[in-house]
Write a protein that holds these residues in place. Structure first.
Motif, mmCIF file in Angstrom:
data_model
loop_
_atom_site.group_PDB
_atom_site.id
_atom_site.type_symbol
_atom_site.label_atom_id
_atom_site.label_comp_id
_atom_site.label_asym_id
_atom_site.label_seq_id
_atom_site.Cartn_x
_atom_site.Cartn_y
_atom_site.Cartn_z
ATOM 1 N N ASP A 78 0.854 -1.184 0.000
ATOM 2 C CA ASP A 78 0.000 0.000 0.000
ATOM 3 C C ASP A 78 0.891 1.235 0.000
ATOM 4 O OD1 ASP A 78 -1.905 1.970 0.365
ATOM 5 O OD2 ASP A 78 -2.591 1.239 2.315
ATOM 6 N N ARG A 79 0.941 1.908 -1.137
ATOM 7 C CA ARG A 79 1.802 3.091 -1.242
ATOM 8 C C ARG A 79 1.362 4.186 -0.279
ATOM 9 N NH1 ARG A 79 3.013 5.656 -6.267
ATOM 10 N NH2 ARG A 79 2.925 7.704 -5.350
ATOM 11 N N ASN A 80 0.100 4.187 0.125
ATOM 12 C CA ASN A 80 -0.381 5.205 1.058
ATOM 13 C C ASN A 80 0.265 5.077 2.434
ATOM 14 O OD1 ASN A 80 -2.080 6.566 -0.746
ATOM 15 N ND2 ASN A 80 -3.674 5.030 -0.451
ATOM 16 N N LYS A 81 0.692 3.867 2.792
ATOM 17 C CA LYS A 81 1.416 3.702 4.057
ATOM 18 C C LYS A 81 2.765 4.415 3.989
ATOM 19 C CE LYS A 81 -0.207 -0.374 6.375
ATOM 20 N NZ LYS A 81 0.206 -1.648 6.944
ATOM 21 N N ILE A 82 3.434 4.281 2.856
ATOM 22 C CA ILE A 82 4.716 4.975 2.680
ATOM 23 C C ILE A 82 4.470 6.479 2.675
ATOM 24 C CG2 ILE A 82 6.675 5.367 1.131
ATOM 25 C CD1 ILE A 82 6.356 2.483 0.178
ATOM 26 N N LEU A 83 3.430 6.913 1.972
ATOM 27 C CA LEU A 83 3.104 8.336 1.929
ATOM 28 C C LEU A 83 2.867 8.878 3.331
ATOM 29 C CD1 LEU A 83 2.407 10.932 0.370
ATOM 30 C CD2 LEU A 83 0.070 10.081 0.176
ATOM 31 N N GLY A 84 2.096 8.151 4.143
ATOM 32 C CA GLY A 84 1.827 8.597 5.515
ATOM 33 C C GLY A 84 3.100 8.738 6.329
#
Length: 166
Positions: A78-84
């Motif tokens: 989940d790229r959103n985890k990296i973004l967060g």
């Protein structure tokens, strides 16, 4: 899908016609669609009794990446985890959102080029750390302190000394 070459360099594809079920057709027009990530091909059936035109679409199938966590569990990437994580590390720092997104794009591209679809979370963490080190030193220390689980001031001091040496 095998390609046969015929006279005068014409490509004849084995693509089944939806009208007559003939297997020979030729591409008469091709258009790339970057926003949807597919290729649109206009084809013509080469069966003498048919000759109808039809459209096909081709797209690259993105493989689902799995992240292998420390405890052995597997989760979908989940790229959103990296973004967060990057947004928290870069909070109140003069870093453009576009720079962060670009770093994530680079990381995801590297992961998709990885030889396996199962990737150890440590590999992803190290990629993030390397990107942050280049992007902003303070954000790097913030992220590294959580990622590498600094538990005292000496851990911070050692990481800062490494950063200063480089």
């Amino acid at each position: 899908m095998p390609v046969r070459y015929e006279q005068a360099g014409t490509k004849v594809m084995n693509m089944r016609c939806p009208y007559c079920s003939g297997e020979a057709s030729k591409v008469i027009d091709k258009r790339d669609s970057p926003e949807s990530g597919h290729i649109r091909r206009r084809r013509e059936c080469l069966e003498p009794k048919c000759g109808k035109r039809f459209t096909t679409y081709e797209r690259v199938e993105n493989l689902e990446l799995s992240v292998v966590k420390k405890d052995g569990r597997r989760e979908r990437f989940d790229r959103n985890k990296i973004l967060g994580g990057l947004l928290r590390a870069c909070e109140k720092r003069p870093i453009a959102r576009e720079s962060i997104e670009s770093a994530i794009d680079d990381i995801e591209a590297s992961l998709r080029a990885y030889p396996s679809t199962e990737i150890d979370s440590k590999v992803i963490g190290e990629m993030v750390v390397k990107k942050l080190r280049k992007l902003d030193k303070v954000a790097y220390i913030r992220f590294a302190s959580v990622y590498r689980e600094f538990d005292d001031l000496n851990s911070f001091k050692n990481e800062l000394e490494k950063l200063i040496r480089k």
